[in-house]
Motif scaffolding. Structure first.
Motif, PDB file in Angstrom:
ATOM      1  N   UNK A 209       0.837  -1.204   0.000  1.00  0.00           N
ATOM      2  CA  UNK A 209       0.000   0.000   0.000  1.00  0.00           C
ATOM      3  C   UNK A 209       0.872   1.255   0.000  1.00  0.00           C
ATOM      4  N   UNK A 210       1.963   1.236   0.770  1.00  0.00           N
ATOM      5  CA  UNK A 210       2.851   2.391   0.839  1.00  0.00           C
ATOM      6  C   UNK A 210       3.469   2.678  -0.532  1.00  0.00           C
ATOM      7  N   UNK A 211       3.891   1.639  -1.231  1.00  0.00           N
ATOM      8  CA  UNK A 211       4.489   1.844  -2.552  1.00  0.00           C
ATOM      9  C   UNK A 211       3.454   2.316  -3.569  1.00  0.00           C
ATOM     10  N   UNK A 212       2.227   1.817  -3.463  1.00  0.00           N
ATOM     11  CA  UNK A 212       1.158   2.294  -4.351  1.00  0.00           C
ATOM     12  C   UNK A 212       0.882   3.773  -4.075  1.00  0.00           C
ATOM     13  N   UNK A 213       0.853   4.127  -2.816  1.00  0.00           N
ATOM     14  CA  UNK A 213       0.622   5.529  -2.437  1.00  0.00           C
ATOM     15  C   UNK A 213       1.720   6.434  -2.987  1.00  0.00           C
ATOM     16  N   UNK A 214       2.951   5.940  -2.993  1.00  0.00           N
ATOM     17  CA  UNK A 214       4.064   6.701  -3.578  1.00  0.00           C
ATOM     18  C   UNK A 214       3.811   6.938  -5.064  1.00  0.00           C
ATOM     19  N   UNK A 215       3.330   5.928  -5.762  1.00  0.00           N
ATOM     20  CA  UNK A 215       3.059   6.071  -7.195  1.00  0.00           C
ATOM     21  C   UNK A 215       1.961   7.102  -7.438  1.00  0.00           C
ATOM     22  N   UNK A 216       0.918   7.088  -6.626  1.00  0.00           N
ATOM     23  CA  UNK A 216      -0.148   8.079  -6.757  1.00  0.00           C
ATOM     24  C   UNK A 216       0.417   9.487  -6.568  1.00  0.00           C
TER      25      UNK A 216
ATOM     26  N   UNK B  36      11.334   3.679  -0.572  1.00  0.00           N
ATOM     27  CA  UNK B  36      11.294   3.920  -2.015  1.00  0.00           C
ATOM     28  C   UNK B  36      11.633   5.366  -2.359  1.00  0.00           C
ATOM     29  N   UNK B  37      11.143   6.325  -1.552  1.00  0.00           N
ATOM     30  CA  UNK B  37      11.452   7.736  -1.828  1.00  0.00           C
ATOM     31  C   UNK B  37      12.930   8.008  -1.599  1.00  0.00           C
ATOM     32  N   UNK B  38      13.483   7.517  -0.499  1.00  0.00           N
ATOM     33  CA  UNK B  38      14.894   7.756  -0.183  1.00  0.00           C
ATOM     34  C   UNK B  38      15.803   7.173  -1.261  1.00  0.00           C
ATOM     35  N   UNK B  39      15.473   5.994  -1.748  1.00  0.00           N
ATOM     36  CA  UNK B  39      16.284   5.356  -2.785  1.00  0.00           C
ATOM     37  C   UNK B  39      16.252   6.171  -4.074  1.00  0.00           C
ATOM     38  N   UNK B  40      15.078   6.638  -4.458  1.00  0.00           N
ATOM     39  CA  UNK B  40      14.971   7.429  -5.687  1.00  0.00           C
ATOM     40  C   UNK B  40      15.645   8.789  -5.538  1.00  0.00           C
ATOM     41  N   UNK B  41      15.594   9.377  -4.351  1.00  0.00           N
ATOM     42  CA  UNK B  41      16.298  10.641  -4.125  1.00  0.00           C
ATOM     43  C   UNK B  41      17.808  10.435  -4.193  1.00  0.00           C
ATOM     44  N   UNK B  42      18.292   9.320  -3.664  1.00  0.00           N
ATOM     45  CA  UNK B  42      19.727   9.029  -3.722  1.00  0.00           C
ATOM     46  C   UNK B  42      20.187   8.881  -5.163  1.00  0.00           C
ATOM     47  N   UNK B  43      19.340   8.326  -6.014  1.00  0.00           N
ATOM     48  CA  UNK B  43      19.678   8.199  -7.434  1.00  0.00           C
ATOM     49  C   UNK B  43      19.628   9.554  -8.135  1.00  0.00           C
TER      50      UNK B  43
END
Length: 443
Positions: free
Chosen positions: A108-115, A144-151
């Motif tokens: 659910x958390x990852x789906x919410x990130x996509x939204x 997921x947010x932290x990983x994408x920000x690091x990239x």
């Protein structure tokens, strides 16, 4: 051996005592706090305790901040998850957070990130960041947010904190996860330390929002930014299709009441700006989104967001409700499941044009105090020459509006946002967005 970061196997992880090799504490004056480092080498797990948060050895698997100095009890219990009504909950500071941390909740958390990414035009942040070197993600969840920000910012060191070690093992070299409680009276980071602090969807986690924002201000560097991305979980509609007698309206009322009883109040979206101002932030901007409950809008992006939001609700609304209603209102688990059975058909009903309000507030820590404020309402097609939100410029979004029907959260009483400030949207009409400058309010 099960990986520590594997959310489906971490609860069963219990290494033999022969694999644990406690080392001497490495002296350091950098922090008054202890850190437990778990590293893996040749299938052997090694435990070391340090006075510095930075890794002292290679193959770091997990860093746990031992902020209360009780290394023995925290080390033994952080992976010893609790189970209640068929759901799994965090063990560290058990009971302080009423939502589960099992696989269903992580999805659910990852789906919410996509939204959120859909609504924001693909932007991970709205603060105007240039080249941040230290980034803190409070309540990182799946990471997921932290990983994408690091990239996105390879020169930055990104640290994600959470009560649960459910983040993945394989992450970029410049991201690290730590077990920590943001509700602690004092954060152990130095003052004026981070270029950017990010706090997202922390409702049901925070007891004192003003204090939470003050702590973020304290640990942000002068010239750095704090960004709070939050959800008002109350369902609302602008065209009267969400009736005061609906089960969605009833759920909104009881879940907020339960959160209040649990000392985790759910603020209205309008509350945060004043807390930013009182904390001392300058150049405050507020961005408000309406996130549709299901694919009822005609707009393609909002329809897509609605599809995933519906999936998140079907996947996770029961998990959200179980902990809060059983703990905050003493409901029985069976009573919660009956309510969920009544709510789900209304969630799927495209004839109910309901949504939840998401608000993003950014503030800069100034060299000297300032009270400048800009508010962007429904910024899907905003002019970025007027108000800079974030590089790169988001894709232009569109929603739809109607004239000025009353805004209701289903309770029958008027509630923010007023219709003359945020325009309602229906499946067929184009978006309108407004920019409000605080310096002209009241004129």
């Amino acid at each position: 051996m099960a990986g520590i970061g594997d959310p489906t196997k971490a609860m069963a992880f219990s290494p033999p005592a022969s694999l644990l090799e406690p080392d001497d504490v490495i002296p350091s004056q950098r922090s008054p706090c202890l850190y437990l480092h778990l590293t893996e080498n040749s299938a052997r797990l090694k435990m070391t305790i340090h006075r510095a948060p930075e890794p002292q050895c290679r193959n770091l698997r997990l860093c746990i901040r031992l902020s209360d100095w009780d290394s023995a009890s925290i080390t033994a219990s952080v992976l010893d998850y609790e189970f209640e009504n068929g759901r799994r909950y965090h063990a560290y500071k058990a009971g302080s957070y009423p939502l589960p941390n099992d696989e269903q909740e992580l999805e659910r958390i990852d789906i919410k990130h996509h939204v959120t990414m859909l609504l924001c035009g693909g932007n991970l942040h709205l603060a105007p960041l240039a080249d941040p070197r230290r980034i803190l993600d409070i309540g990182t969840g799946t990471g997921i947010w932290a990983i994408q920000m690091a990239e996105q910012f390879p020169n930055a060191q990104v640290i994600g904190t959470d009560l649960s070690p459910v983040q993945p093992n394989w992450v970029p070299d410049n991201v690290r996860f730590e077990i920590d409680d943001c509700e602690a009276k004092q954060w152990t980071w130095p003052e004026d330390h981070f270029d950017y602090i990010h706090s997202r969807y922390m409702i049901a986690s925070i007891g004192n929002w003003a204090a939470h924002i003050r702590k973020a201000f304290k640990h942000t560097k002068p010239g750095g930014y704090f960004e709070l991305q939050e959800l008002d979980c109350r369902f609302a509609s602008d065209d009267g299709t969400l009736l005061p007698t609906s089960n969605l309206a009833y759920w909104s009322n009881v879940i907020c009441g339960a959160a209040e009883n649990y000392n985790r109040p759910v603020p209205r979206y309008t509350d945060y700006v004043s807390w930013f101002e009182k904390a001392g932030f300058a150049d405050i901007q507020q961005v408000v989104f309406k996130s549709p409950t299901n694919p009822w809008p005609k707009n393609k992006i909002l329809k897509e967001a609605g599809k995933f939001q519906l999936l998140a609700h079907i996947e996770g609304l029961e998990g959200i409700s179980l902990g809060l209603l059983t703990r905050g209102l003493d409901w029985k688990a069976e009573e919660v499941k009956v309510l969920m059975a009544k709510v789900r058909p209304e969630l799927k009903d495209r004839g109910i044009h309901s949504y939840q309000t998401k608000v993003f507030v950014t503030g800069r820590k100034p060299e000297r105090p300032s009270t400048s404020l800009s508010t962007i309402l429904n910024p899907e097609s905003c002019n970025h020459d007027q108000v800079t939100i974030a590089p790169p410029t988001p894709k232009s979004l569109s929603s739809s509006i109607v004239g000025s029907p009353p805004h209701t959260d289903g309770s029958g009483e008027s509630s923010p946002p007023p219709a003359d400030q945020i325009n309602a949207f229906t499946p067929n009409m184009p978006l309108k967005q407004e920019v409000i400058d605080a310096s002209r309010r009241g004129n």
